[in-house]
Motif scaffolding. Structure first.
Motif, short mmCIF file in Angstrom:
data_model
loop_
_atom_site.label_atom_id
_atom_site.label_comp_id
_atom_site.label_asym_id
_atom_site.label_seq_id
_atom_site.Cartn_x
_atom_site.Cartn_y
_atom_site.Cartn_z
N LEU A 88 2.56 1.73 -3.43
CA LEU A 88 1.60 2.21 -4.44
C LEU A 88 1.34 3.70 -4.27
O LEU A 88 1.33 4.47 -5.25
CB LEU A 88 0.29 1.43 -4.33
CG LEU A 88 0.32 -0.05 -4.73
CD1 LEU A 88 -0.97 -0.74 -4.32
CD2 LEU A 88 0.55 -0.19 -6.23
N THR A 89 1.13 4.13 -3.03
CA THR A 89 0.85 5.54 -2.76
C THR A 89 2.02 6.41 -3.15
O THR A 89 1.86 7.47 -3.78
CB THR A 89 0.52 5.73 -1.27
OG1 THR A 89 -0.63 4.95 -0.93
CG2 THR A 89 0.25 7.20 -0.96
N LEU A 111 4.53 5.81 -5.30
CA LEU A 111 4.78 5.86 -6.73
C LEU A 111 3.73 6.70 -7.45
O LEU A 111 4.05 7.47 -8.37
CB LEU A 111 4.83 4.45 -7.32
CG LEU A 111 6.03 3.60 -6.90
CD1 LEU A 111 5.93 2.21 -7.49
CD2 LEU A 111 7.35 4.26 -7.32
N GLU A 112 2.48 6.57 -7.02
CA GLU A 112 1.42 7.37 -7.64
C GLU A 112 1.67 8.86 -7.41
O GLU A 112 1.52 9.69 -8.32
CB GLU A 112 0.07 6.95 -7.08
CG GLU A 112 -1.11 7.65 -7.74
CD GLU A 112 -2.45 7.09 -7.30
OE1 GLU A 112 -3.47 7.51 -7.88
OE2 GLU A 112 -2.48 6.25 -6.39
N HIS A 113 2.06 9.20 -6.19
CA HIS A 113 2.30 10.60 -5.82
C HIS A 113 3.51 11.16 -6.58
O HIS A 113 3.45 12.25 -7.15
CB HIS A 113 2.53 10.70 -4.32
CG HIS A 113 2.73 12.08 -3.80
ND1 HIS A 113 1.70 12.94 -3.53
CD2 HIS A 113 3.87 12.76 -3.52
CE1 HIS A 113 2.17 14.09 -3.09
NE2 HIS A 113 3.49 14.01 -3.08
N GLU A 154 0.83 -1.20 0.00
CA GLU A 154 0.00 0.00 0.00
C GLU A 154 0.86 1.26 0.00
O GLU A 154 0.61 2.21 -0.75
CB GLU A 154 -0.91 -0.01 1.23
CG GLU A 154 -1.80 1.22 1.36
CD GLU A 154 -2.63 1.22 2.64
OE1 GLU A 154 -3.20 2.27 2.95
OE2 GLU A 154 -2.67 0.17 3.30
N GLY A 167 -0.96 -1.22 -9.42
CA GLY A 167 -1.03 0.22 -9.59
C GLY A 167 -1.33 0.66 -11.01
O GLY A 167 -1.51 1.85 -11.26
N HIS A 168 -1.39 -0.31 -11.94
CA HIS A 168 -1.57 0.03 -13.37
C HIS A 168 -0.52 1.04 -13.82
O HIS A 168 -0.82 1.99 -14.56
CB HIS A 168 -2.99 0.58 -13.62
CG HIS A 168 -4.08 -0.37 -13.23
ND1 HIS A 168 -4.38 -1.52 -13.94
CD2 HIS A 168 -4.92 -0.36 -12.17
CE1 HIS A 168 -5.38 -2.16 -13.36
NE2 HIS A 168 -5.71 -1.48 -12.27
N PHE A 169 0.71 0.81 -13.39
CA PHE A 169 1.80 1.74 -13.65
C PHE A 169 2.52 1.36 -14.95
O PHE A 169 3.70 1.00 -14.94
CB PHE A 169 2.80 1.74 -12.49
CG PHE A 169 2.25 2.27 -11.19
CD1 PHE A 169 1.45 3.40 -11.16
CD2 PHE A 169 2.57 1.64 -9.99
CE1 PHE A 169 0.96 3.90 -9.95
CE2 PHE A 169 2.09 2.14 -8.78
CZ PHE A 169 1.28 3.26 -8.76
N ARG A 192 4.92 10.00 -9.32
CA ARG A 192 4.65 10.01 -10.77
C ARG A 192 3.88 11.27 -11.15
O ARG A 192 4.19 11.92 -12.15
CB ARG A 192 3.86 8.76 -11.18
CG ARG A 192 3.53 8.71 -12.66
CD ARG A 192 2.73 7.49 -13.02
NE ARG A 192 1.42 7.47 -12.38
CZ ARG A 192 0.45 6.61 -12.69
NH1 ARG A 192 0.66 5.66 -13.59
NH2 ARG A 192 -0.72 6.64 -12.08
N ALA A 193 2.88 11.63 -10.36
CA ALA A 193 2.08 12.82 -10.65
C ALA A 193 2.93 14.09 -10.58
O ALA A 193 2.72 15.04 -11.35
CB ALA A 193 0.91 12.91 -9.68
N SER A 217 5.71 13.89 -13.77
CA SER A 217 5.23 13.87 -15.14
C SER A 217 5.24 15.23 -15.83
O SER A 217 5.70 15.35 -16.97
CB SER A 217 3.82 13.26 -15.18
OG SER A 217 3.33 13.21 -16.50
#
Length: 274
Positions: free
Chosen positions: A135-136, A138-140, A132, A174-176, A142-143, A146
């Motif tokens: 995932l959090t 990498l999502e953060h 968890e 994460g669909h990364f 990445r945003a 980018s």
């Protein structure tokens, strides 16, 4: 595949144009800048501009930046905590992501393509909670990266979190699809073998850290000074269709002079990528 080298080899020194010149003389086509405040102070506009000016004046590609591992100027030797985006404590995770974001901001001046990310620290274990947190983070990140044109590469380090099957699980859940892998040959050699780890992660590998060891500890030796079977390892790596660079990541403790680094890197490139 680009012939590249990390400034990690000069980690005990302040990064300056003279050191970059020596790396360029090795035949390196690209450079990975290692973000450590005592070496490359990514929080200093003056230092960032100095390095950016060098890249603007040279044909060497600023391929990637390695995310900081510590917050301080002495790699945690005085007791400062490590940067760890998967730490159990929320404040540590937030502080760690903020520190990595400071390094990503370098791309405003230096057109970096990738940032190499560690998930956790050495010996960190795998759990649903770790998944968890990863995932959090990498999502953060990445945003944040980018809009600056920077993509994330997760490195296989010596912990359970970044074992091949867990990296694959993180990327899948994460669909990364836009996050890749930086395959570290030395770490793979210790934890299952280069062939096996590359085979599992092959379709996600965009970059690689190239260094040697004797299969027991993370020595970051020049290729050929340990027990990695390089012809076999490089053939396996080169079968990874998305792989863009072979990045020599050599230990600073070897204390090679700049000209010796250039000579050894040139020899390594000739051996690995003839």
């Amino acid at each position: 595949m680009l012939k590249a080298i990390s400034t990690h080899v000069f980690l005990r020194q302040r990064l300056h144009p003279g050191l970059l010149d020596s790396l360029a003389r090795s035949g390196a086509e690209a450079i990975e800048v290692f973000a450590a405040r005592q070496h490359f102070d990514y929080t200093s506009k003056t230092h960032v501009n100095e390095i950016a000016d060098w890249f603007r004046s040279n044909t060497v590609t600023p391929f990637s930046i390695h995310a900081p591992l510590y917050f301080d100027h002495d790699m945690g030797r005085a007791g400062a905590p490590a940067v760890n985006v998967a730490h159990p404590e929320k404040t540590r995770r937030i502080d760690s992501m903020d520190e990595i974001k400071r390094a990503i901001e370098v791309a405003e001046q230096i057109p970096l393509k990738y940032i190499v990310i560690h998930l956790g620290e050495r010996h960190d274990t795998w759990s649903p909670r770790t998944l968890e947190h990863a995932l959090t983070a990498l999502e953060h990140l990445r945003a944040f990266a980018s809009p600056l044109g920077v993509k994330l590469n997760v490195e296989n380090i010596l912990n359970e979190v970044t074992q091949a099957e867990h990296i694959l699980e993180i990327l899948r859940i994460g669909h990364f699809s836009d996050i890749g892998v930086c395959l570290d040959t030395g770490h793979a050699h210790i934890s299952g073998g280069v062939d096996q780890v590359v085979g599992e992660l092959k379709q996600h590998i965009r970059s690689s850290h190239i260094h040697d060891n004797h299969g027991e500890k993370d020595e970051h030796l020049w290729p050929g000074d340990g027990t990695v079977e390089w012809p076999k390892a490089m053939a396996e790596l080169q079968s990874s269709q998305a792989l863009e660079a072979a990045v020599l990541e050599i230990h600073y403790a070897l204390e090679d002079a700049a000209e010796a680094v250039a000579a050894k890197a040139k020899e390594a490139f000739a051996k690995l990528l003839p």
